[in-house]
Design a protein around this motif. Structure first.
Motif, PDB file in Angstrom:
ATOM      1  N   ALA A  48       0.941  -1.087   0.118  1.00 22.26           N
ATOM      2  CA  ALA A  48      -0.015  -0.027   0.027  1.00 22.26           C
ATOM      3  C   ALA A  48       0.868   1.371  -0.041  1.00 22.26           C
ATOM      4  O   ALA A  48       0.574   2.308  -0.798  1.00 22.26           O
ATOM      5  CB  ALA A  48      -1.271   0.067   1.056  1.00 22.26           C
ATOM      6  N   PRO A  82      -5.771   2.325   2.703  1.00 19.08           N
ATOM      7  CA  PRO A  82      -7.124   1.520   2.585  1.00 19.08           C
ATOM      8  C   PRO A  82      -8.084   1.909   3.802  1.00 19.08           C
ATOM      9  O   PRO A  82      -7.541   2.256   4.836  1.00 19.08           O
ATOM     10  CB  PRO A  82      -6.317  -0.104   2.716  1.00 19.08           C
ATOM     11  N   THR A 138     -11.199  -2.377   5.393  1.00 18.35           N
ATOM     12  CA  THR A 138     -11.180  -3.725   4.802  1.00 18.35           C
ATOM     13  C   THR A 138      -9.848  -4.054   3.973  1.00 18.35           C
ATOM     14  O   THR A 138      -9.420  -3.183   3.218  1.00 18.35           O
ATOM     15  CB  THR A 138     -12.322  -3.868   3.604  1.00 18.35           C
ATOM     16  N   THR A 139      -9.156  -5.256   4.372  1.00 19.70           N
ATOM     17  CA  THR A 139      -8.086  -5.538   3.504  1.00 19.70           C
ATOM     18  C   THR A 139      -8.119  -7.194   3.272  1.00 19.70           C
ATOM     19  O   THR A 139      -9.239  -7.587   3.518  1.00 19.70           O
ATOM     20  CB  THR A 139      -6.729  -5.453   4.524  1.00 19.70           C
ATOM     21  N   HIS A 197      -6.649  -9.428   4.644  1.00 23.58           N
ATOM     22  CA  HIS A 197      -6.831 -10.054   5.903  1.00 23.58           C
ATOM     23  C   HIS A 197      -8.270 -10.448   6.411  1.00 23.58           C
ATOM     24  O   HIS A 197      -8.721 -11.486   6.820  1.00 23.58           O
ATOM     25  CB  HIS A 197      -6.150  -9.267   7.099  1.00 23.58           C
ATOM     26  N   ALA A 253     -12.110  -5.415  -0.461  1.00 23.27           N
ATOM     27  CA  ALA A 253     -10.978  -5.176  -0.450  1.00 23.27           C
ATOM     28  C   ALA A 253     -10.188  -4.679  -1.432  1.00 23.27           C
ATOM     29  O   ALA A 253      -8.623  -4.647  -1.539  1.00 23.27           O
ATOM     30  CB  ALA A 253     -10.133  -6.590   0.309  1.00 23.27           C
ATOM     31  N   TYR A 304      -9.123  -1.717  -4.159  1.00 25.90           N
ATOM     32  CA  TYR A 304      -9.167  -0.447  -4.412  1.00 25.90           C
ATOM     33  C   TYR A 304      -8.455   0.064  -5.631  1.00 25.90           C
ATOM     34  O   TYR A 304      -7.342  -0.404  -6.122  1.00 25.90           O
ATOM     35  CB  TYR A 304      -8.153   0.250  -3.237  1.00 25.90           C
ATOM     36  N   PRO A 348      -4.849  -4.729  -0.814  1.00 29.97           N
ATOM     37  CA  PRO A 348      -3.536  -4.662  -0.022  1.00 29.97           C
ATOM     38  C   PRO A 348      -4.066  -5.537   1.514  1.00 29.97           C
ATOM     39  O   PRO A 348      -5.126  -5.918   1.623  1.00 29.97           O
ATOM     40  CB  PRO A 348      -3.803  -3.075   0.873  1.00 29.97           C
ATOM     41  N   SER A 349      -2.791  -6.191   2.189  1.00 34.46           N
ATOM     42  CA  SER A 349      -2.865  -6.704   3.332  1.00 34.46           C
ATOM     43  C   SER A 349      -2.863  -5.843   4.386  1.00 34.46           C
ATOM     44  O   SER A 349      -2.530  -4.797   4.553  1.00 34.46           O
ATOM     45  CB  SER A 349      -1.835  -7.636   3.496  1.00 34.46           C
ATOM     46  N   GLY A 350      -3.535  -6.229   5.529  1.00 32.35           N
ATOM     47  CA  GLY A 350      -3.340  -5.221   6.859  1.00 32.35           C
ATOM     48  C   GLY A 350      -2.233  -5.521   7.530  1.00 32.35           C
ATOM     49  O   GLY A 350      -1.408  -6.425   7.051  1.00 32.35           O
TER      50      GLY A 350
END
Length: 229
Positions: free
Chosen positions: A49, A56, A59-60, A62, A74, A76, A86-88
């Motif tokens: 990200a 974000p 929501t990701t 994850h 999730a 974008y 993206p991941s969290g």
């Protein structure tokens, strides 16, 4: 789709330009009119990200892998033709994920986009190995340094165990006039040399700017090399 759609961008060692490669390959293809999704599949150490100045919402990936949200929630839009998943960054969220759900995520994105790039974490954990088998092909990213090349061999072996296929090697941070043979490095790994990306100070600057290199310094040597690749 007839061509390979899903590529895992992988390396055995961190810091070799894997995320930079993911972002710039995706952006270059998007600029050429292809529909692209880039996915932060590094569930434990997410950083994609920041490379594209994306903040974000809650929501990701994850949340998707935990079964709490849909993949669309999730996803974008970054700019024309390209989206990011993206991941969290929360360890608590990471602990609740089920990496096996990534299979459904990849299947969904495969149908919606021309190209899907999975930015895979370094190491030998389950969530690292899984994307190597889900992708149509794996692009190995390594610098010429012996430690990075040595770790690339491990990623090759992991890909084979996961039932995946390695497309070849991309060597980053190369230097003109170097006596290092990049073809020899690829031969040592018994995989094709796909290309080289020259060392370019603008690459680091683009990360701090949160702008893909091919946009930040489009006429620079590394940006040109990514477009050629």
């Amino acid at each position: 789709m007839s061509h390979e759609t899903v590529y895992a961008i992988a390396s055995g060692k961190g810091g070799v330009g894997k995320t930079t490669t993911t972002v710039n390959l995706g952006t270059a293809l998007a600029e050429a009119g292809e529909r692209v999704a880039i996915v932060d599949a590094d569930l434990g150490m997410a950083n994609l990200a920041g490379f594209v100045s994306l903040s974000p919402d809650s929501t990701t990936l994850h949340d998707v892998l935990a079964g709490d949200e849909s993949i669309d929630d999730a996803t974008y839009q970054i700019t024309d033709n390209i989206v990011a998943v993206p991941s969290g960054t929360s360890l608590n969220e990471y602990a609740e994920t089920s990496p096996e759900e990534l299979r459904d995520v990849v299947s969904h994105l495969r149908e919606a986009f021309d190209y899907v790039f999975l930015d895979v974490g370094a190491g030998v954990s389950h969530e690292t190995v899984l994307p190597l088998g889900l992708a149509d092909a794996v692009v190995l990213v390594s610098t010429p340094e012996p430690a990075a090349v040595h770790d690339s061999k491990k990623t090759l072996e992991l890909t084979e165990r996961a039932g995946g296929e390695v497309a070849g090697l991309l060597v980053t941070r190369t230097r003109p006039g170097s006596d290092i043979s990049y073809d020899e490095i690829a031969a040592r790994l018994e995989t094709p040399l796909l290309g080289t990306i020259p060392d370019d100070p603008a690459a680091r600057e683009s990360v701090y700017a949160g702008t893909p290199l091919v946009v930040y310094e489009p006429a620079g040597p590394a940006a040109i090399a990514y477009r050629r690749f």
